[in-house]
Design a protein around this motif. Structure first.
Motif, PDB file in Angstrom:
ATOM      1  N   TYR A  94       0.996  -1.339  -0.031  1.00 34.18           N
ATOM      2  CA  TYR A  94      -0.037   0.080  -0.180  1.00 34.18           C
ATOM      3  C   TYR A  94       0.773   1.095  -0.074  1.00 34.18           C
ATOM      4  N   GLU A 118       0.579   4.910   1.861  1.00 37.36           N
ATOM      5  CA  GLU A 118      -0.365   5.510   2.777  1.00 37.36           C
ATOM      6  C   GLU A 118      -0.964   6.788   2.322  1.00 37.36           C
ATOM      7  N   TYR A 130      -6.133   5.255   3.628  1.00 38.76           N
ATOM      8  CA  TYR A 130      -5.278   4.549   4.424  1.00 38.76           C
ATOM      9  C   TYR A 130      -6.151   4.388   5.684  1.00 38.76           C
ATOM     10  N   LYS A 169      -6.131   0.886   7.690  1.00 38.78           N
ATOM     11  CA  LYS A 169      -5.712   0.746   8.953  1.00 38.78           C
ATOM     12  C   LYS A 169      -6.789   0.091   9.878  1.00 38.78           C
ATOM     13  N   THR A 185       2.290  -6.450   5.623  1.00 38.15           N
ATOM     14  CA  THR A 185       2.141  -5.209   5.006  1.00 38.15           C
ATOM     15  C   THR A 185       3.566  -4.894   4.553  1.00 38.15           C
ATOM     16  N   ALA A 191       4.830  -0.813   3.060  1.00 40.08           N
ATOM     17  CA  ALA A 191       4.374   0.535   2.738  1.00 40.08           C
ATOM     18  C   ALA A 191       5.388   0.817   1.623  1.00 40.08           C
TER      19      ALA A 191
END
Length: 283
Positions: free
Chosen positions: A233, A235, A242, A246, A257, A259
């Motif tokens: 992902y 953010e 996000y 979250k 995960t 980022a």
């Protein structure tokens, strides 16, 4: 893309007022998937594949059976299925597919969901994406690895549940988490008045026999069927905020995960670092 822009501008020009054909305009605004032509590099990759065509029923929009097209690279029994996102197509994964093809003993299967890419359908929706994924699974067998981007990640969750398969690895790239919020963002961007939005969602519930708020990843997620889930992902992703991701990850802390800052929602599937990490996970 031209048609989508035309519909968006037509709705926005109303400045919140209602038009005689407002219901039709809003269905197109929300459920027409923009289409971009295949680039030369992408076409070369498609030419290397073994094409196939399958069918799914569309009881909501077309009210008929729709044909959708797919592509297979390789002959191995170790299968990788890729499900693209909204306004996308199998060929948009050209960089990732090229890298996956180089992994020993793999077969890569990708498809254009109904209403997207080269497949039939004027309007599309999450359920058609999921039905297409289910048809691929039922035709080619359970994939060992399933990859999905954006809406495709939600469709994969439904398909895993419906087919009762247990993939060894699920990969989600910039997954959508709350579909209604994406609808609301699109309606707000076109300056659709709250009262008209409420009517649209009432029409949505009548058509699909389910509230739009029910299409969330936490409700769709097949937790018991997933052996390993890896999620990429950004953010700052504006399309898949996000804050929703979250909350979802708090419910499913076992999901791995990573980022990737600054990639954005669409470019993340082409990013070299993302592709390298996916290849390492699979190889």
């Amino acid at each position: 893309m031209k048609k989508f822009k035309t519909v968006f501008n037509q709705v926005k020009s109303l400045n919140g007022a209602e038009a005689p054909d407002m219901a039709n305009l809003l269905w197109q605004l929300i459920c027409y998937s923009p289409k971009m032509p295949v680039r030369l590099q992408q076409q070369h990759l498609l030419d290397e594949a073994k094409p196939f065509t399958l069918e799914v029923d569309d009881p909501h929009f077309a009210k008929s059976v729709l044909k959708f097209n797919g592509f297979v690279w390789g002959e191995s029994s170790r299968k990788i299925m890729i499900t693209h996102g909204w306004g996308s197509k199998a060929a948009d994964f050209a960089e990732l597919i090229t890298a996956l093809k180089n992994i020993t003993d793999t077969q890569v299967i990708a498809f254009d969901a109904p209403g997207n890419g080269s497949s039939e359908g004027e309007l599309s929706n999450l359920l058609l994406f999921a039905k297409a994924a289910e048809a691929v699974i039922n035709t080619f067998g359970a994939p060992d690895i399933i990859i999905g981007h954006s809406l495709g990640a939600m469709a994969n969750a439904i398909a895993v549940k419906e087919t009762a398969i247990k993939p060894a690895l699920l990969i989600s790239i910039a997954p959508l988490i709350n579909l209604k919020e994406n609808f609301v963002a699109s309606l707000n961007a076109a300056d659709v008045a709250p009262a008209i939005q409420d009517k649209f969602f009432a029409d949505f519930e009548h058509l699909f026999a389910m509230e739009a708020s029910g299409f969330t990843m936490d409700r769709l997620y097949p937790s018991g069927a997933i052996k390993r889930h890896w999620l990429a992902y950004d953010e700052d992703d504006k399309t898949a905020p996000y804050k929703f991701l979250k909350d979802f990850l708090a419910v499913y802390p076992s999901i791995q995960t990573k980022a990737y800052d600054g990639r954005g929602h669409e470019r993340i599937i082409k990013d070299e670092a993302v592709i390298a990490d996916i290849v390492n996970l699979i190889a």
